[in-house]
Design a protein around this motif. Structure first.
Motif, PDB file in Angstrom:
ATOM      1  N   UNK A   1       0.897  -1.296  -0.146  1.00  0.00           N
ATOM      2  CA  UNK A   1       0.046  -0.026   0.136  1.00  0.00           C
ATOM      3  C   UNK A   1       0.838   1.173   0.052  1.00  0.00           C
ATOM      4  N   UNK A   2       2.032   1.215   0.577  1.00  0.00           N
ATOM      5  CA  UNK A   2       2.834   2.354   0.732  1.00  0.00           C
ATOM      6  C   UNK A   2       3.386   2.671  -0.830  1.00  0.00           C
ATOM      7  N   UNK A   3       3.865   1.527  -1.602  1.00  0.00           N
ATOM      8  CA  UNK A   3       4.281   1.842  -2.783  1.00  0.00           C
ATOM      9  C   UNK A   3       3.199   2.418  -3.850  1.00  0.00           C
ATOM     10  N   UNK A   4       2.084   1.837  -3.323  1.00  0.00           N
ATOM     11  CA  UNK A   4       0.962   2.315  -4.254  1.00  0.00           C
ATOM     12  C   UNK A   4       0.551   3.948  -4.042  1.00  0.00           C
ATOM     13  N   UNK A   5       0.413   4.009  -2.867  1.00  0.00           N
ATOM     14  CA  UNK A   5       0.379   5.738  -2.582  1.00  0.00           C
ATOM     15  C   UNK A   5       1.316   6.523  -3.197  1.00  0.00           C
ATOM     16  N   UNK A   6       2.587   6.169  -3.202  1.00  0.00           N
ATOM     17  CA  UNK A   6       3.733   6.808  -3.592  1.00  0.00           C
ATOM     18  C   UNK A   6       3.534   6.979  -5.044  1.00  0.00           C
ATOM     19  N   UNK A   7       3.174   5.660  -5.778  1.00  0.00           N
ATOM     20  CA  UNK A   7       3.040   5.806  -7.256  1.00  0.00           C
ATOM     21  C   UNK A   7       1.973   6.592  -7.739  1.00  0.00           C
ATOM     22  N   UNK A   8       0.806   6.530  -6.861  1.00  0.00           N
ATOM     23  CA  UNK A   8      -0.349   7.449  -7.286  1.00  0.00           C
ATOM     24  C   UNK A   8      -0.062   8.993  -7.187  1.00  0.00           C
ATOM     25  N   UNK A   9       0.595   9.193  -6.216  1.00  0.00           N
ATOM     26  CA  UNK A   9       1.182  10.739  -5.945  1.00  0.00           C
ATOM     27  C   UNK A   9       2.253  11.307  -7.142  1.00  0.00           C
ATOM     28  N   UNK A  10       3.116  10.266  -7.522  1.00  0.00           N
ATOM     29  CA  UNK A  10       4.069  10.742  -8.512  1.00  0.00           C
ATOM     30  C   UNK A  10       3.348  10.581  -9.843  1.00  0.00           C
ATOM     31  N   UNK A  11       2.290   9.699 -10.107  1.00  0.00           N
ATOM     32  CA  UNK A  11       1.591   9.695 -11.162  1.00  0.00           C
ATOM     33  C   UNK A  11       0.894  10.772 -11.668  1.00  0.00           C
ATOM     34  N   UNK A  12       0.238  11.481 -10.851  1.00  0.00           N
ATOM     35  CA  UNK A  12      -0.331  12.881 -10.735  1.00  0.00           C
ATOM     36  C   UNK A  12       0.277  13.843 -11.047  1.00  0.00           C
ATOM     37  N   UNK A  13       1.700  13.965 -10.368  1.00  0.00           N
ATOM     38  CA  UNK A  13       2.733  14.965 -10.732  1.00  0.00           C
ATOM     39  C   UNK A  13       3.215  14.907 -12.000  1.00  0.00           C
ATOM     40  N   UNK A  14       3.269  13.740 -12.412  1.00  0.00           N
ATOM     41  CA  UNK A  14       3.906  13.402 -13.876  1.00  0.00           C
ATOM     42  C   UNK A  14       2.699  13.817 -15.045  1.00  0.00           C
ATOM     43  N   UNK A  15       1.564  13.565 -14.803  1.00  0.00           N
ATOM     44  CA  UNK A  15       0.430  14.069 -15.815  1.00  0.00           C
ATOM     45  C   UNK A  15       0.492  15.549 -15.750  1.00  0.00           C
ATOM     46  N   UNK A  16       0.243  16.147 -14.520  1.00  0.00           N
ATOM     47  CA  UNK A  16      -0.055  17.488 -14.506  1.00  0.00           C
ATOM     48  C   UNK A  16       1.434  18.550 -15.097  1.00  0.00           C
ATOM     49  N   UNK A  17       2.515  18.089 -14.786  1.00  0.00           N
ATOM     50  CA  UNK A  17       3.686  18.538 -15.058  1.00  0.00           C
ATOM     51  C   UNK A  17       3.918  18.589 -16.815  1.00  0.00           C
ATOM     52  N   UNK A  18       3.548  17.418 -17.292  1.00  0.00           N
ATOM     53  CA  UNK A  18       3.436  17.358 -18.745  1.00  0.00           C
ATOM     54  C   UNK A  18       2.660  18.104 -19.500  1.00  0.00           C
ATOM     55  N   UNK A  19       1.194  17.895 -19.069  1.00  0.00           N
ATOM     56  CA  UNK A  19       0.124  18.944 -19.451  1.00  0.00           C
ATOM     57  C   UNK A  19       0.573  20.224 -19.537  1.00  0.00           C
ATOM     58  N   UNK A  20       0.952  20.857 -18.202  1.00  0.00           N
ATOM     59  CA  UNK A  20       1.395  22.119 -18.333  1.00  0.00           C
ATOM     60  C   UNK A  20       2.403  22.705 -19.114  1.00  0.00           C
ATOM     61  N   UNK A  21       3.529  21.803 -19.153  1.00  0.00           N
ATOM     62  CA  UNK A  21       4.365  22.027 -19.923  1.00  0.00           C
ATOM     63  C   UNK A  21       4.023  22.000 -21.265  1.00  0.00           C
ATOM     64  N   UNK A  22       3.341  21.138 -21.920  1.00  0.00           N
ATOM     65  CA  UNK A  22       2.834  21.328 -23.223  1.00  0.00           C
ATOM     66  C   UNK A  22       1.867  22.105 -23.417  1.00  0.00           C
ATOM     67  N   UNK A  23       1.062  22.692 -22.456  1.00  0.00           N
ATOM     68  CA  UNK A  23       0.214  23.888 -22.676  1.00  0.00           C
ATOM     69  C   UNK A  23       0.966  24.971 -23.013  1.00  0.00           C
ATOM     70  N   UNK A  24       1.942  25.195 -22.035  1.00  0.00           N
ATOM     71  CA  UNK A  24       2.942  26.669 -22.266  1.00  0.00           C
ATOM     72  C   UNK A  24       3.422  26.640 -23.564  1.00  0.00           C
TER      73      UNK A  24
END
Length: 485
Positions: free
Chosen positions: A112-135
């Protein structure tokens, strides 16, 4: 006594049958051993090292974040320039796989700890990618809707299969002692996680959220099926489950992991079913077109424009098959009705709406009648026979010139409206120009645009419409310009 002498001994046949059975069993055993050695992967799996390497690739911070930003910029430039080679280069340096593999593995081993860490970093990855492409696309002056970008706005069954088998190949390669780097690179290219995220940013930057929604749907499909493949491989390889000191906590974690895994598989199954149904519909639609419009013979100036064919599958709604034909020749109504009957012979096309957009007849006959009436009106005013001949020759010359420049305005406007949504009005007139040596008459179209359309989109559409009208009217002098309010 005589019966014993002539009785047959059954032993030779029994021995022969036993030999055949033993040989067959031996062959089956050899094939089984060969396939086992060929396909067996558990003995060469390093579970501990695989788990550590996957967990190490989960975090997005520091160097990894900058690598992601740079790869997004490179992919955005490649998509904008319609360069497949640049997009492939960006995917090779992209670190997008880490959190997805982490989610699949953590669900498989109840971590469960790895799952929580994976979900958090997955959200960071998606947001960072979309914001970079948008800009990038918002600030960059060139924002053409290239084929590389549009290809990422709508998934089909092939995307699902690529994501699933790509995920299988990736996890199997990571689990092998001595990871196969070339496989990892190949999966990074095949599953194409980065281009959909770039397209999401592109759609938001140009104000077309449906592009962003389609690209995010494709990215979600890739993510789900890569995670599902990771889950299944880890389970097959029997990675050790995470043990918790508290037995009650262990049971709770196991339930949470199981429920999460089921919740992930449900949309994956629904997605696969929907995309599969769409693929079957499109396959039958293509077969229907091959048997009808693609073999239809136009007698004069009609033409089927296959690249404007629209095949839309609507889950729970009415699908659409729309054809576009250009030119002045109409397809007879009885032929269209026959095609509708043929359409209903395909099981998945019965409820589909069948529509044909086609040009009508031009007004050349009306123009001929007008010239004739004009001649009859002026004939009575002629002074002599020579004047009559001169006027007749002039009328014939004007008629010939007019006939060569026939503009089927009604058909042109209908086709323009169907193919260019940003155009809200169109005007047409002949413009006379002279350099004081000769007089030219040019056909001029004036377009009125929808409010809010960007200037670069107007310029792009103006170029496309100009090229189309020159081909459509077979007149290189056509001029298309914007109506100035």
């Amino acid at each position: 006594m005589s019966e014993n002498l002539f009785a047959e001994d059954p032993k030779p046949n029994q021995d022969s049958g036993d030999d055949v059975k033993r040989d067959f069993k031996g062959l089956l055993g050899s094939v089984r051993r060969f396939l086992s050695e060929l396909l067996e992967i558990r003995s060469n799996t390093d579970a501990t090292a695989t788990k550590e390497s996957i967990i190490a690739d989960i975090p997005f911070k520091g160097h990894t974040s900058w690598i992601l930003v740079c790869s997004i910029f490179i992919a955005s430039v490649g998509l904008n320039a319609n360069s497949t080679a640049v997009v492939i280069g960006a995917m090779l340096i992209s670190p997008l796989m880490g959190p997805i593999l982490g989610m699949g593995m953590s669900l498989a081993i109840n971590d469960i700890d790895t799952l929580r860490r994976s979900l958090k970093n997955f959200a960071v990855m998606v947001v960072l990618s979309v914001v970079t492409a948008f800009l990038f696309f918002y600030l960059f002056p060139l924002r053409d809707e290239s084929s590389e970008l549009l290809a990422r706005t709508k998934p089909d069954i092939r995307d699902v299969l690529i994501a699933f088998f790509g995920g299988l190949a990736l996890v199997i390669a990571r689990a092998k002692k001595g990871t196969i780097a070339s496989v990892i690179f190949g999966v990074a290219i095949a599953t194409a996680l980065m281009p959909p995220l770039c397209t999401v940013g592109f759609g938001l930057a140009i104000g077309k959220p449906w592009y962003a929604a389609g690209a995010m749907y494709l990215f979600t499909i890739n993510t789900i099926f890569i995670g599902l493949a990771t889950f299944l491989v880890i389970k097959f390889l029997r990675f050790p489950m995470v043990r918790y000191a508290n037995s009650q906590r262990r049971r709770f974690i196991a339930r949470v992991a199981s429920i999460t895994g089921i919740l992930v598989m449900i949309p994956a199954g629904i997605t696969f079913y929907n995309v599969f149904q769409e693929s079957l519909f499109k396959k039958q639609a293509q077969e229907f077109l091959k048997e009808t419009i693609e073999v239809y013979q136009f007698t004069s100036s009609g033409r089927y424009v296959d690249n404007l064919t629209k095949i839309e599958f609507v889950e729970g709604g009415t699908p659409l098959i729309e054809l576009v034909c250009m030119g002045d020749e109409l397809i007879p109504e009885n032929v269209i009705n026959t095609w509708r009957v043929q359409k209903n012979e395909f099981s998945r096309l019965k409820d589909a709406e069948f529509r044909i957009l086609q040009g009508g007849r031009d007004d050349s006959e009306e123009k001929f009648n007008y010239v004739s009436e004009l001649y009859e009106k002026n004939k009575a005013e002629l002074l002599n026979k020579d004047e009559q001949i001169r006027l007749l020759e002039q009328t014939v010359a004007d008629l010939t010139k007019s006939a060569s420049k026939q503009i089927p305005f009604q058909n042109i406007s209908a086709e323009l409206r169907a193919n260019y949504q940003n155009v809200t009005g169109v005007g047409f007139s002949y413009q006379m120009l002279t350099d004081f040596k000769k007089l030219d008459t040019l056909p001029v179209f004036e377009l009125k645009w929808k409010d809010g359309v960007r200037q670069n989109e107007k310029n792009s559409d103006l170029q496309k419409i100009t090229k189309w009208l020159k081909v459509r009217l077979q007149d290189s002098t056509v001029v298309v310009k914007e109506v100035i309010p």
